[in-house]
Design a protein around this motif. Structure first.
Motif, PDB file in Angstrom:
ATOM      1  N   MET A   1       0.823  -1.207   0.000  1.00 27.67           N
ATOM      2  CA  MET A   1       0.000   0.000   0.000  1.00 27.67           C
ATOM      3  C   MET A   1       0.859   1.260   0.000  1.00 27.67           C
ATOM      4  SD  MET A   1      -3.321   0.937   2.346  1.00 27.67           S
ATOM      5  CE  MET A   1      -4.362  -0.298   1.576  1.00 27.67           C
TER       6      MET A   1
ATOM      7  N   CYS B   1       0.640   4.808   5.840  1.00 23.24           N
ATOM      8  CA  CYS B   1      -0.241   3.635   5.906  1.00 23.24           C
ATOM      9  C   CYS B   1      -0.224   3.091   7.321  1.00 23.24           C
ATOM     10  CB  CYS B   1       0.224   2.544   4.937  1.00 23.24           C
ATOM     11  SG  CYS B   1       0.248   3.066   3.215  1.00 23.24           S
TER      12      CYS B   1
ATOM     13  N   TYR C   1      -0.234  -5.110  -6.286  1.00 22.86           N
ATOM     14  CA  TYR C   1      -1.696  -5.036  -6.183  1.00 22.86           C
ATOM     15  C   TYR C   1      -2.292  -6.299  -5.550  1.00 22.86           C
ATOM     16  CZ  TYR C   1      -2.013  -0.814  -9.081  1.00 22.86           C
ATOM     17  OH  TYR C   1      -1.929   0.473  -9.562  1.00 22.86           O
TER      18      TYR C   1
ATOM     19  N   TYR D   1      -6.771  -3.828  -2.819  1.00 23.10           N
ATOM     20  CA  TYR D   1      -6.423  -2.430  -2.560  1.00 23.10           C
ATOM     21  C   TYR D   1      -7.320  -1.539  -3.405  1.00 23.10           C
ATOM     22  CZ  TYR D   1      -2.275  -4.735  -0.701  1.00 23.10           C
ATOM     23  OH  TYR D   1      -1.433  -5.558  -0.007  1.00 23.10           O
TER      24      TYR D   1
ATOM     25  N   GLY E   1      -9.666   2.205  -3.865  1.00 19.91           N
ATOM     26  CA  GLY E   1      -9.797   3.599  -3.470  1.00 19.91           C
ATOM     27  C   GLY E   1     -11.106   3.830  -2.736  1.00 19.91           C
TER      28      GLY E   1
ATOM     29  N   ASN F   1      -7.503   7.479   1.719  1.00 16.86           N
ATOM     30  CA  ASN F   1      -7.869   7.371   0.301  1.00 16.86           C
ATOM     31  C   ASN F   1      -7.811   5.935  -0.224  1.00 16.86           C
ATOM     32  OD1 ASN F   1      -5.079   7.273   0.466  1.00 16.86           O
ATOM     33  ND2 ASN F   1      -4.751   8.282  -1.502  1.00 16.86           N
ATOM     34  N   LEU F   2      -7.145   5.026   0.517  1.00 13.39           N
ATOM     35  CA  LEU F   2      -7.075   3.629   0.110  1.00 13.39           C
ATOM     36  C   LEU F   2      -7.463   2.730   1.274  1.00 13.39           C
ATOM     37  CD1 LEU F   2      -3.673   3.427  -1.849  1.00 13.39           C
ATOM     38  CD2 LEU F   2      -5.964   3.788  -2.784  1.00 13.39           C
TER      39      LEU F   2
ATOM     40  N   ASP G   1     -14.295   0.594  -7.046  1.00 13.51           N
ATOM     41  CA  ASP G   1     -13.602   0.810  -5.779  1.00 13.51           C
ATOM     42  C   ASP G   1     -14.560   0.618  -4.612  1.00 13.51           C
ATOM     43  OD1 ASP G   1     -10.692   1.801  -6.268  1.00 13.51           O
ATOM     44  OD2 ASP G   1     -11.868   2.838  -7.797  1.00 13.51           O
TER      45      ASP G   1
ATOM     46  N   GLU H   1       0.663   4.231  -2.697  1.00 13.47           N
ATOM     47  CA  GLU H   1       0.495   5.627  -2.271  1.00 13.47           C
ATOM     48  C   GLU H   1       1.590   6.513  -2.870  1.00 13.47           C
ATOM     49  OE1 GLU H   1      -1.857   7.093  -0.933  1.00 13.47           O
ATOM     50  OE2 GLU H   1      -2.928   5.840   0.501  1.00 13.47           O
TER      51      GLU H   1
ATOM     52  N   ARG I   1      -5.818   2.498 -11.154  1.00 13.54           N
ATOM     53  CA  ARG I   1      -4.689   1.597 -10.908  1.00 13.54           C
ATOM     54  C   ARG I   1      -3.879   1.342 -12.172  1.00 13.54           C
ATOM     55  NH1 ARG I   1      -8.697  -0.095  -7.366  1.00 13.54           N
ATOM     56  NH2 ARG I   1      -9.823  -1.089  -9.094  1.00 13.54           N
TER      57      ARG I   1
ATOM     58  N   TYR J   1     -11.020   8.334 -10.431  1.00 14.05           N
ATOM     59  CA  TYR J   1     -11.131   6.906 -10.174  1.00 14.05           C
ATOM     60  C   TYR J   1     -11.081   6.088 -11.457  1.00 14.05           C
ATOM     61  CZ  TYR J   1     -15.881   5.611 -11.720  1.00 14.05           C
ATOM     62  OH  TYR J   1     -16.982   5.301 -12.465  1.00 14.05           O
TER      63      TYR J   1
END
Length: 572
Positions: free
Chosen positions: A379, A544, A451, A467, A469, A498-499, A515, A383, A413, A399
């Motif tokens: 993560m 994170c 991912y 992972y 959003g 945000n994640l 997401d 980020e 992504r 997004y």
């Protein structure tokens, strides 16, 4: 590992553990009753002496250390280390202890009480050291002793050159007050429980008895507030209300059985206990089988092996763990230790059981810690890619990308791939096509490693990521065609999530524009499940962290919004 390589540090740790066990588990035999019970076994005399000090005792432990260590089966125990550490710290040789009695009473009037009485084969002298650093010199019964300055820490009293007593100062002094009132220790009537122990105890290597009826209210109170009890074990909470006593004997050197016997309130209660245990065994076996089958489906060889082991245990344990009933007594197990074979079986059973109990949870904990660390690293990498995207483009990615008609094509992504070292993969996408177009679909199995959550059980070729959003009005990903600028995040980058890491059930194909949507009616849907106790989140400043399942919904909502101007308190 450093402690194991440092003999002095390891010895001190081992001694600390042993001394802590002595001080926590219990209360003493009597102060001046060394000759009490002549003509009877040492263990019965020691329990008799203990009864005069702690008449409200609800648990008694009698150990014969020198007797146990005389057994060839005890050769594996590191007694040399324990001996050296004890001599250095206390001046006492634990190998010279003939009988050790420990007892404890429930907290009937506030604090519980305890005491320990050690009888040595040779004259013993306690020296000043770390064990006595909380004490001051005092006088008790005409003798000098180590008087504790802390309420529950032990005072130490050498009743004779062969006997050491350790107990809270109030407990120790109360024994002398009884004598000052004219009641000699030998004349103090033992409680029902202690009297029963005197009759039941023999010269076993170890004897433990508990008056469960006396502590039943405290057990039931603890169960009332207990959290996270598995559903299959929930019915077992009824058992403390059905049993009144417990006896455990361990024999490595005596021609007596090793056994654990639980006494119920009556025969009907005993039958009910066995019925509850049998039902719980079946439910637990079914759950273990289901969990094993999930592990067997994993691509990880270690998890597959763990699954095979769990499946074997789920099949064998219900058959091996069988209780017998004799009236109101439940014999949990009984093993004849009168011959070498029986002793060997006993020790091997104990060793294997201890190894399974210690190593498997340790292995699972280590693997869980590694997976959580790996997930945090993934993560953080994502980020950093988002921050680099913002640095180059002046705003965060939306997004999704969109076609001329406003239809979403590819996830953010995909568009941050160049900032995560995946330029070649990014260039293979047809950016003007949807994520599931014939060409772009072929790239789904090539999902980058960052991912994929290390704890995920999903096959890699599915290309699903956990992972996601945070999507919704007022969130980091608004659903609009343009992403946010940093200036628009007035709550602060370090206060805005945000994640999020979601469960396998909520995972999405990594290139699909989908997401995690904030839902005020269910603020934590799809979160957790991959790590014990919570899930991982990413903040807009690149930080994170792991958050727990009991995170307050109000705080969680405040963290998810970019400009809510909420006051966020502690959320660890």
């Amino acid at each position: 590992m450093t402690d194991l390589l440092n003999p002095r540090r390891f010895a001190h740790r081992l001694l600390s553990v042993v001394l802590a066990g002595l001080m926590v588990l219990g209360p003493p035999g009597m102060v001046r009753a060394d000759d009490a019970g002549k003509g009877r076994g040492e263990s019965a005399a020691a329990v008799d002496a203990m009864a005069s000090v702690l008449p409200t005792a609800a648990a008694v432990l009698v150990i014969k250390p020198s007797q146990i260590l005389a057994s060839p089966l005890a050769d594996a125990f590191p007694h040399e280390i324990l001996q050296a550490a004890s001599l250095q710290e206390t001046g006492l040789d634990p190998l010279d202890i003939q009988t050790l009695v420990i007892a404890a009473s429930p907290p009937e009037q506030g604090q519980p009480s305890y005491a320990a009485r050690a009888t040595f084969k040779k004259p013993a002298t306690l020296k000043d050291g770390k064990a006595t650093e909380h004490t001051q010199p005092g006088t008790l019964g005409g003798r000098k002793y180590w008087q504790s300055q802390e309420m529950m820490a032990p005072s130490f009293y050498m009743a004779s050159e062969y006997t050491l007593i350790a107990a809270p100062d109030a407990t120790l002094r109360s024994a002398f007050e009884q004598e000052d009132d004219g009641a000699h220790p030998d004349e103090v009537a033992p409680s029902r429980f202690m009297a029963a122990c005197q009759k039941a105890v023999h010269d076993d290597d170890l004897y433990l008895a508990c008056d469960l009826a006396a502590v039943r209210p405290y057990i039931q109170m603890g169960l009332t507030f207990a959290k996270d009890i598995p559903a299959e074990l929930e019915p077992l909470k009824e058992i403390p209300g059905l049993i009144k006593g417990l006896e455990f004997r361990l024999n490595l050197t005596q021609e007596r059985p090793t056994e654990l016997v639980v006494t119920a309130d009556d025969e009907k209660a005993a039958a009910k206990v066995i019925s509850l245990v049998e039902s719980a065994k079946q439910r637990a076996a079914a759950k273990a089988t289901a969990a094993a089958e999930q592990l067997l489906a994993s691509s990880d060889p270690i998890e597959q092996a763990t699954g095979r082991y769990q499946l074997r245990m789920a099949t064998q344990l219900p058959k091996q763990v069988q209780f017998e009933r004799s009236g109101d007594a439940i014999i949990v197990f009984r093993l004849d230790a009168s011959n070498q074979h029986g002793q060997t079986v006993l020790v091997y059973t104990a060793v294997v059981g201890a190894l399974v109990a210690l190593l498997l949870p340790a292995l699972q904990a280590a693997r869980e810690a590694a997976r959580r660390t790996g997930s945090l690293n993934n993560m953080r990498q994502i980020e950093l890619g988002l921050l680099q995207y913002e640095s180059d483009n002046g705003r965060l990615p939306a997004y999704a990308s969109f076609d001329a008609k406003g239809n979403p094509l590819l996830s953010w992504r995909v568009h941050v791939l160049p900032f995560l070292g995946e330029q070649e993969l990014y260039e293979e996408f047809h950016l003007d096509e949807a994520w599931d177009s014939p060409h772009n679909r072929t790239l789904i199995p090539r999902m980058p490693a960052f991912y994929k959550n290390p704890a995920s059980k999903l096959p890699a070729d599915q290309g699903k990521t956990g992972y996601l959003g945070v999507l919704g009005k007022g969130c980091a990903f608004t659903g609009q065609k343009e992403g946010l600028t940093m200036a628009a995040i007035s709550d602060g980058l370090s206060n805005t999530v945000n994640l999020v890491q979601v469960s396998d059930d909520a995972a999405e194909v990594w290139s699909r524009p989908a997401d995690w949507k904030m839902d005020p009616a269910d603020m934590k849907h799809g979160l957790g499940g991959l790590h014990v106790g919570g899930w991982i989140v990413g903040f807009m400043d690149g930080g994170c962290r792991f958050v727990t399942n009991d995170l307050d919904d109000v705080v969680w909502k405040a963290l998810l919004t970019t400009s809510g101007h909420e006051s966020i308190g502690p959320y660890d």
